[in-house]
Motif scaffolding. Structure first.
Motif, mmCIF file in Angstrom:
data_model
loop_
_atom_site.group_PDB
_atom_site.id
_atom_site.type_symbol
_atom_site.label_atom_id
_atom_site.label_comp_id
_atom_site.label_asym_id
_atom_site.label_seq_id
_atom_site.Cartn_x
_atom_site.Cartn_y
_atom_site.Cartn_z
ATOM 1 N N ARG A 71 -11.735 -1.910 2.937
ATOM 2 C CA ARG A 71 -11.537 -0.855 1.934
ATOM 3 C C ARG A 71 -11.828 0.544 2.467
ATOM 4 O O ARG A 71 -12.262 1.414 1.707
ATOM 5 C CB ARG A 71 -12.365 -1.162 0.665
ATOM 6 N N THR A 128 -7.434 -1.829 5.169
ATOM 7 C CA THR A 128 -7.497 -2.469 3.842
ATOM 8 C C THR A 128 -8.522 -3.606 3.856
ATOM 9 O O THR A 128 -8.992 -4.014 2.801
ATOM 10 C CB THR A 128 -6.130 -3.062 3.394
ATOM 11 N N ASN A 171 -9.537 2.522 3.227
ATOM 12 C CA ASN A 171 -8.521 3.394 2.623
ATOM 13 C C ASN A 171 -8.972 3.982 1.286
ATOM 14 O O ASN A 171 -8.368 4.929 0.802
ATOM 15 C CB ASN A 171 -7.218 2.617 2.403
ATOM 16 N N ILE A 198 -3.052 0.559 -4.001
ATOM 17 C CA ILE A 198 -2.825 -0.764 -3.402
ATOM 18 C C ILE A 198 -2.525 -1.762 -4.496
ATOM 19 O O ILE A 198 -3.136 -1.729 -5.561
ATOM 20 C CB ILE A 198 -4.112 -1.210 -2.640
ATOM 21 N N LEU A 258 0.850 -1.198 0.000
ATOM 22 C CA LEU A 258 0.000 0.000 0.000
ATOM 23 C C LEU A 258 0.876 1.236 0.000
ATOM 24 O O LEU A 258 1.887 1.299 0.712
ATOM 25 C CB LEU A 258 -0.924 0.002 1.235
#
Ligand SMILES: Nc1ncnc2c1ncn2[C@@H]1O[C@H](COP(=O)(O)OP(=O)(O)OP(=O)(O)O)[C@@H](O)[C@H]1O
Length: 251
Positions: free
Chosen positions: A52, A49, A54, A62, A12
């Protein structure tokens, strides 16, 4: 062993800055996995992550895979609202909505289409019972959630997640803003919840990781140094860096 979630070779980046390096981690079904490591090592980033979260940060990029029941959650056809219903999240600071205790819990099920008043009442009671809060609030469901103690608010936030019937619960340092008694209640609750849910919890508190988790993953500088059965990590870690961290030599 059955894995509810699996990260495979996950990298990431925040813009050009890499925050996670080639993370592969299995999350077994109905277990508690603790993520530990010093500040800034990437625990929260990794946690986010898994549902999701992020995606909300524009600069994030990612590569690699995350699977939920064997399906890639980063596949283009993923329904993110449904993903976040299946993989719920509890944050560091309790963040109840500025509305009544009842409405805090009923909100999610309503958004997902539940309209029937009796059914909603059932969901509210069941969720509050599962979060070990029912007895404390059953006589004041119409009171504002903002008048609850911090520990009660955090259990309310857990009840709010439970109300939409998740399968996985992500917890980002859920006790860091709480007093010791409230912390103990949340820890007892986590032990109870893992009968029905899979839990991934970030914690700064190593005693807490040792008490509540079945597996522990140690992160350092964006890398997963090692992960194993919690007892093994705390008594016989494979890596010197893990040993140094758990014995308080840094972080
Ligand atoms: N929104 C963001 N934009 C840019 N960089 C970020 C962002 N969020 C986190 N980072 C960086 O990514 C790295 C990992 O941060 P992260 O918050 O995941 O660590 P952490 O282990 O959870 O730390 P803490 O225990 O202090 O919460 C850090 O270097 C941090 O500065």
């Amino acid at each position: 062993m059955q894995y509810k979630m699996q990260a495979k070779n996950l990298n990431l980046y925040y813009g050009s800055k890499q925050a996670l390096y080639n993370i592969s981690l299995n999350v077994p079904t109905n277990k508690v996995v603790a993520l530990i490591g010093p500040s800034g090592c990437g625990k929260s980033t990794f946690l986010k992550t898994l549902n999701r979260m992020n995606d909300l940060i524009e600069s994030v990029h990612i590569d690699g895979d995350i699977f939920l029941d064997g399906n890639d959650i980063y596949a283009p056809d993923t329904d993110i609202v449904y993903l976040r219903k299946r993989v719920g999240m509890v944050f560091q600071r309790p963040n109840p909505f500025p509305m009544s205790i009842y409405e805090n819990i009923a909100y999610g099920p309503r958004v997902h289409g539940l309209k029937n008043k009796n059914k909603l009442n059932e969901v509210v009671e069941k969720s509050l019972r599962s979060a070990a809060l029912w007895d404390e609030v059953k006589d004041r469901l119409t009171d504002s959630a903002m008048g609850m103690s911090g520990g009660q608010q955090q259990r309310l936030c857990i009840a709010r997640v439970l109300a939409v019937e998740p399968e996985v619960i992500l917890m980002d340092e859920p006790c860091s803003a709480l007093d010791p008694i409230s912390t103990m209640k949340i820890e007892e609750l986590v032990a109870e919840l893992k009968k029905n849910y899979t839990i991934v919890m970030v914690t700064h508190n190593m005693q807490q990781a040792a008490r509540v988790s079945d597996y522990t993953a140690f992160f350092l500088n964006g890398k997963l140094v090692e992960h194993d059965i919690t007892d093994v990590i705390f008594t016989n870690p494979a890596d010197k860096q893990t040993e140094d961290y758990i014995s308080g030599r840094f972080g």
